[in-house]
Design a protein around this motif. Sequence first.
Motif, PDB file in Angstrom:
ATOM      1  N   PHE A 183       0.870  -1.181   0.000  1.00 54.73           N
ATOM      2  CA  PHE A 183       0.000   0.000   0.000  1.00 54.73           C
ATOM      3  C   PHE A 183       0.905   1.228   0.000  1.00 54.73           C
ATOM      4  CE2 PHE A 183       0.942  -1.094   4.334  1.00 54.73           C
ATOM      5  CZ  PHE A 183       1.136   0.110   4.985  1.00 54.73           C
ATOM      6  N   GLY A 184       0.381   2.312  -0.544  1.00 53.52           N
ATOM      7  CA  GLY A 184       1.190   3.529  -0.650  1.00 53.52           C
ATOM      8  C   GLY A 184       0.651   4.623   0.257  1.00 53.52           C
ATOM      9  N   ASP A 185       1.100   5.859   0.019  1.00 48.19           N
ATOM     10  CA  ASP A 185       0.615   7.012   0.789  1.00 48.19           C
ATOM     11  C   ASP A 185      -0.897   7.095   0.595  1.00 48.19           C
ATOM     12  OD1 ASP A 185       3.280   7.646   1.362  1.00 48.19           O
ATOM     13  OD2 ASP A 185       3.466   8.916  -0.415  1.00 48.19           O
ATOM     14  N   PHE A 186      -1.638   7.003   1.659  1.00 54.68           N
ATOM     15  CA  PHE A 186      -3.095   6.898   1.512  1.00 54.68           C
ATOM     16  C   PHE A 186      -3.790   8.166   2.008  1.00 54.68           C
ATOM     17  CE2 PHE A 186      -1.782   4.884   5.472  1.00 54.68           C
ATOM     18  CZ  PHE A 186      -2.631   5.416   6.415  1.00 54.68           C
ATOM     19  N   VAL A 187      -4.987   8.362   1.512  1.00 54.42           N
ATOM     20  CA  VAL A 187      -5.752   9.572   1.830  1.00 54.42           C
ATOM     21  C   VAL A 187      -6.269   9.496   3.268  1.00 54.42           C
ATOM     22  CG1 VAL A 187      -7.780  10.967   1.225  1.00 54.42           C
ATOM     23  CG2 VAL A 187      -6.452   9.838  -0.573  1.00 54.42           C
ATOM     24  N   VAL A 188      -6.080  10.597   3.978  1.00 50.10           N
ATOM     25  CA  VAL A 188      -6.556  10.693   5.351  1.00 50.10           C
ATOM     26  C   VAL A 188      -7.674  11.738   5.437  1.00 50.10           C
ATOM     27  CG1 VAL A 188      -5.781  11.690   7.558  1.00 50.10           C
ATOM     28  CG2 VAL A 188      -4.502   9.842   6.527  1.00 50.10           C
ATOM     29  N   TRP A 189      -7.538  12.753   4.587  1.00 47.93           N
ATOM     30  CA  TRP A 189      -8.523  13.841   4.639  1.00 47.93           C
ATOM     31  C   TRP A 189      -8.822  14.291   3.221  1.00 47.93           C
ATOM     32  CZ3 TRP A 189     -10.757  14.795   9.175  1.00 47.93           C
ATOM     33  CH2 TRP A 189     -11.627  15.894   9.249  1.00 47.93           C
ATOM     34  N   ARG A 190     -10.074  14.507   2.933  1.00 45.14           N
ATOM     35  CA  ARG A 190     -10.448  14.904   1.569  1.00 45.14           C
ATOM     36  C   ARG A 190     -10.572  16.421   1.472  1.00 45.14           C
ATOM     37  NH1 ARG A 190     -14.787  11.482  -1.270  1.00 45.14           N
ATOM     38  NH2 ARG A 190     -16.055  13.266  -0.621  1.00 45.14           N
TER      39      ARG A 190
END
Length: 287
Positions: A183-190
């Motif tokens: 898995f890579g850098d993932f979204v935490v906040w949109r």
Amino acid sequence: MASAAPETSAYRGRLAPSPTGYLHLGHARTFWTAFERARACGGALVLRNEDLDRDRVRPEFVTAFLQDLRWLGIHWQEGPDLGGPRGPYDQSARLAHYRTAFETLRATGHLFPCTCSRRDIQSALNAPHAGDEEPLYPGTCREASVPDAALRTAWRFRVPAGREVAFEDGAMGPQRYRAGAHFGDFVVWRQDGLPSYQLACAVDDHAMQITEVVRGADLLVSTARQILLHEALGQAPPRYHHCPLMTDAAGQRLAKRHDALSLRALRNAGRTPEQIRQRFGAPAGPE
Ligand code: GLU
């Protein structure tokens, strides 16, 4: 003054349905396992309504999951319908909690702003089930200097490249996932001001003092992400127990589109809760 036993020593499990469709046989099996494990320990079960995806959530699906779970014979002790000390139990009413965690992660350098308009930012509100895993983030905004105050950006978690996240799963045994590979850098906040599923889940599992998460095996990689979030927030992760996925006759994972296998449809077709439980190998009835 007599001191109460520490709450953390008691088993606390959770059911975390999303009201975006009717529950199907696969949910029923996983939720039954969660119920049985809490019951076997004399513990508590928390029902959390994962209703962050405003575009897909419908109130009638909340009513439906409450009814369908009860019909199946599952009981919980805290939830949106019952209240409890760790509420509110609707994620849409918990945004301040997620914002606080987001600010902590940002202040401690775990996040970077991302202006890429990618599908995975759009889909970050929902748990990535089989076939929905996002591609590895190519790192476009990782080192760029985005003027974060000036733009409404999304924010990603900077995963420690090469770091192995290992945990012992209650059902699947030892698990190892490598950041930057699995898995890579993932979204935490949109950019629209909503947290991702990954953040909301880690924040809530901690705030609701969940000691064991029971869910489907397609969320194993999400567990690795959530362990990194727990770590970055300075909190101990719960234990995990990932249930094998239920597939249809063609070997496809059951999804909300399998209407014929929804609990509603099975019930309308005259199936009893006992027959449903037998179908996934549970004992014939709760005592
Ligand atoms: N609301 C998520 C789903 O229904 C639950 C994921 C989880 O159990 O963490 O897919």
